[in-house]
Design a protein around this motif. Structure first.
Motif, PDB file in Angstrom:
ATOM      1  N   ASN A  21       0.822  -1.213   0.000  1.00  0.00           N
ATOM      2  CA  ASN A  21       0.000   0.000   0.000  1.00  0.00           C
ATOM      3  C   ASN A  21       0.861   1.270   0.000  1.00  0.00           C
ATOM      4  N   LYS A  22       1.915   1.289   0.821  1.00  0.00           N
ATOM      5  CA  LYS A  22       2.799   2.460   0.886  1.00  0.00           C
ATOM      6  C   LYS A  22       3.478   2.737  -0.443  1.00  0.00           C
ATOM      7  N   ASN A  23       3.615   1.702  -1.259  1.00  0.00           N
ATOM      8  CA  ASN A  23       4.256   1.849  -2.567  1.00  0.00           C
ATOM      9  C   ASN A  23       3.239   1.974  -3.702  1.00  0.00           C
ATOM     10  N   GLY A  24       1.987   2.219  -3.343  1.00  0.00           N
ATOM     11  CA  GLY A  24       0.979   2.528  -4.339  1.00  0.00           C
ATOM     12  C   GLY A  24       0.235   1.361  -4.952  1.00  0.00           C
ATOM     13  N   PHE A  25       0.356   0.184  -4.363  1.00  0.00           N
ATOM     14  CA  PHE A  25      -0.329  -0.993  -4.893  1.00  0.00           C
ATOM     15  C   PHE A  25      -1.608  -1.252  -4.101  1.00  0.00           C
ATOM     16  N   TYR A  26      -2.682  -1.526  -4.811  1.00  0.00           N
ATOM     17  CA  TYR A  26      -3.945  -1.914  -4.176  1.00  0.00           C
ATOM     18  C   TYR A  26      -3.918  -3.428  -3.958  1.00  0.00           C
ATOM     19  N   VAL A  27      -4.409  -3.864  -2.800  1.00  0.00           N
ATOM     20  CA  VAL A  27      -4.346  -5.271  -2.434  1.00  0.00           C
ATOM     21  C   VAL A  27      -5.721  -5.745  -1.980  1.00  0.00           C
ATOM     22  N   THR A  28      -6.146  -6.890  -2.494  1.00  0.00           N
ATOM     23  CA  THR A  28      -7.336  -7.564  -1.990  1.00  0.00           C
ATOM     24  C   THR A  28      -6.860  -8.753  -1.179  1.00  0.00           C
ATOM     25  N   LYS A  29      -7.378  -8.884   0.042  1.00  0.00           N
ATOM     26  CA  LYS A  29      -6.901  -9.884   0.999  1.00  0.00           C
ATOM     27  C   LYS A  29      -7.961 -10.960   1.189  1.00  0.00           C
ATOM     28  N   LEU A  30      -7.573 -12.237   1.041  1.00  0.00           N
ATOM     29  CA  LEU A  30      -8.467 -13.369   1.225  1.00  0.00           C
ATOM     30  C   LEU A  30      -7.894 -14.296   2.286  1.00  0.00           C
ATOM     31  N   ALA A  31      -8.737 -14.791   3.193  1.00  0.00           N
ATOM     32  CA  ALA A  31      -8.284 -15.776   4.175  1.00  0.00           C
ATOM     33  C   ALA A  31      -8.176 -17.135   3.492  1.00  0.00           C
ATOM     34  N   SER A  32      -7.135 -17.888   3.835  1.00  0.00           N
ATOM     35  CA  SER A  32      -6.962 -19.232   3.288  1.00  0.00           C
ATOM     36  C   SER A  32      -6.285 -20.088   4.348  1.00  0.00           C
ATOM     37  N   THR A  33      -6.238 -21.385   4.141  1.00  0.00           N
ATOM     38  CA  THR A  33      -5.604 -22.283   5.107  1.00  0.00           C
ATOM     39  C   THR A  33      -4.670 -23.235   4.390  1.00  0.00           C
ATOM     40  N   GLY A  34      -3.795 -23.848   5.188  1.00  0.00           N
ATOM     41  CA  GLY A  34      -2.875 -24.825   4.633  1.00  0.00           C
ATOM     42  C   GLY A  34      -1.502 -24.629   5.226  1.00  0.00           C
ATOM     43  N   GLY A  35      -0.558 -25.363   4.714  1.00  0.00           N
ATOM     44  CA  GLY A  35       0.810 -25.208   5.155  1.00  0.00           C
ATOM     45  C   GLY A  35       1.266 -26.305   6.089  1.00  0.00           C
ATOM     46  N   PHE A  36       2.559 -26.437   6.169  1.00  0.00           N
ATOM     47  CA  PHE A  36       3.205 -27.475   6.950  1.00  0.00           C
ATOM     48  C   PHE A  36       2.865 -27.392   8.430  1.00  0.00           C
ATOM     49  N   LEU A  37       2.840 -26.182   8.988  1.00  0.00           N
ATOM     50  CA  LEU A  37       2.585 -26.024  10.418  1.00  0.00           C
ATOM     51  C   LEU A  37       1.109 -25.834  10.723  1.00  0.00           C
ATOM     52  N   ARG A  38       0.258 -26.034   9.742  1.00  0.00           N
ATOM     53  CA  ARG A  38      -1.196 -25.930   9.886  1.00  0.00           C
ATOM     54  C   ARG A  38      -1.627 -24.571  10.437  1.00  0.00           C
ATOM     55  N   GLU A  39      -0.914 -23.551  10.075  1.00  0.00           N
ATOM     56  CA  GLU A  39      -1.265 -22.204  10.479  1.00  0.00           C
ATOM     57  C   GLU A  39      -2.027 -21.543   9.350  1.00  0.00           C
ATOM     58  N   GLY A  40      -2.760 -20.508   9.681  1.00  0.00           N
ATOM     59  CA  GLY A  40      -3.533 -19.813   8.664  1.00  0.00           C
ATOM     60  C   GLY A  40      -2.647 -19.089   7.662  1.00  0.00           C
ATOM     61  N   ASN A  41      -3.158 -18.980   6.468  1.00  0.00           N
ATOM     62  CA  ASN A  41      -2.488 -18.249   5.412  1.00  0.00           C
ATOM     63  C   ASN A  41      -3.385 -17.122   4.946  1.00  0.00           C
ATOM     64  N   THR A  42      -2.798 -16.183   4.266  1.00  0.00           N
ATOM     65  CA  THR A  42      -3.542 -15.121   3.620  1.00  0.00           C
ATOM     66  C   THR A  42      -3.139 -15.108   2.153  1.00  0.00           C
ATOM     67  N   THR A  43      -4.132 -15.014   1.281  1.00  0.00           N
ATOM     68  CA  THR A  43      -3.864 -14.878  -0.141  1.00  0.00           C
ATOM     69  C   THR A  43      -4.131 -13.431  -0.522  1.00  0.00           C
ATOM     70  N   LEU A  44      -3.109 -12.788  -1.079  1.00  0.00           N
ATOM     71  CA  LEU A  44      -3.228 -11.407  -1.521  1.00  0.00           C
ATOM     72  C   LEU A  44      -3.346 -11.388  -3.039  1.00  0.00           C
ATOM     73  N   MET A  45      -4.237 -10.555  -3.546  1.00  0.00           N
ATOM     74  CA  MET A  45      -4.379 -10.388  -4.995  1.00  0.00           C
ATOM     75  C   MET A  45      -4.005  -8.940  -5.317  1.00  0.00           C
ATOM     76  N   ILE A  46      -3.051  -8.788  -6.227  1.00  0.00           N
ATOM     77  CA  ILE A  46      -2.570  -7.469  -6.603  1.00  0.00           C
ATOM     78  C   ILE A  46      -2.632  -7.350  -8.120  1.00  0.00           C
ATOM     79  N   GLY A  47      -3.373  -6.381  -8.608  1.00  0.00           N
ATOM     80  CA  GLY A  47      -3.402  -6.105 -10.036  1.00  0.00           C
ATOM     81  C   GLY A  47      -2.423  -4.988 -10.335  1.00  0.00           C
ATOM     82  N   THR A  48      -1.579  -5.163 -11.352  1.00  0.00           N
ATOM     83  CA  THR A  48      -0.590  -4.134 -11.673  1.00  0.00           C
ATOM     84  C   THR A  48      -0.140  -4.255 -13.125  1.00  0.00           C
TER      85      THR A  48
END
Length: 105
Positions: A21-48
């Motif tokens: 955001n500080k560098n001028g990019f718009y970000v859409t944030k989606l909650a997601s799950t998975g990973g080795f340690l079974r911790e939550g993930n976030t999926t960011l979508m950036i159009g540029t």
């Protein structure tokens, strides 16, 4: 135009989003799950624009690059669950796709 999907750990998502955001990019944030340690993930979508893709990737690397962390044994039999294990955490999975059409309404 490109659409960049960035999958990061939840604990890293705030720093990555703020930096983008500080560098001028718009970000859409989606909650997601998975990973080795079974911790939550976030999926960011950036159009540029195509020429800014490397800038986005560099910002992500700077904010959530891989690092090591000591955790209780995340896998294996219960009798080994009290063992401390050094694991690599952080980093990101990044997909860059073409966008055929983009409109802001």
């Amino acid at each position: 135009m490109k659409l960049i999907y960035v999958i990061v750990r939840n604990v890293d998502s705030g720093r990555v989003t703020d930096a983008l955001n500080k560098n001028g990019f718009y970000v859409t944030k989606l909650a997601s799950t998975g990973g080795f340690l079974r911790e939550g993930n976030t999926t960011l979508m950036i159009g540029t624009e195509e020429e800014k893709v490397d800038e986005v990737i560099d910002l992500v690397k700077k904010e959530c690059g891989p690092r090591q962390q000591i955790v209780s044994n995340p896998v294996g039999p219960a009798e080994f669950s009290s063992m401390q294990v050094m694991v690599n955490v952080g980093g990101a999975i990044i997909f860059v796709t073409d966008v055929d059409r983009f409109e802001r309404i």
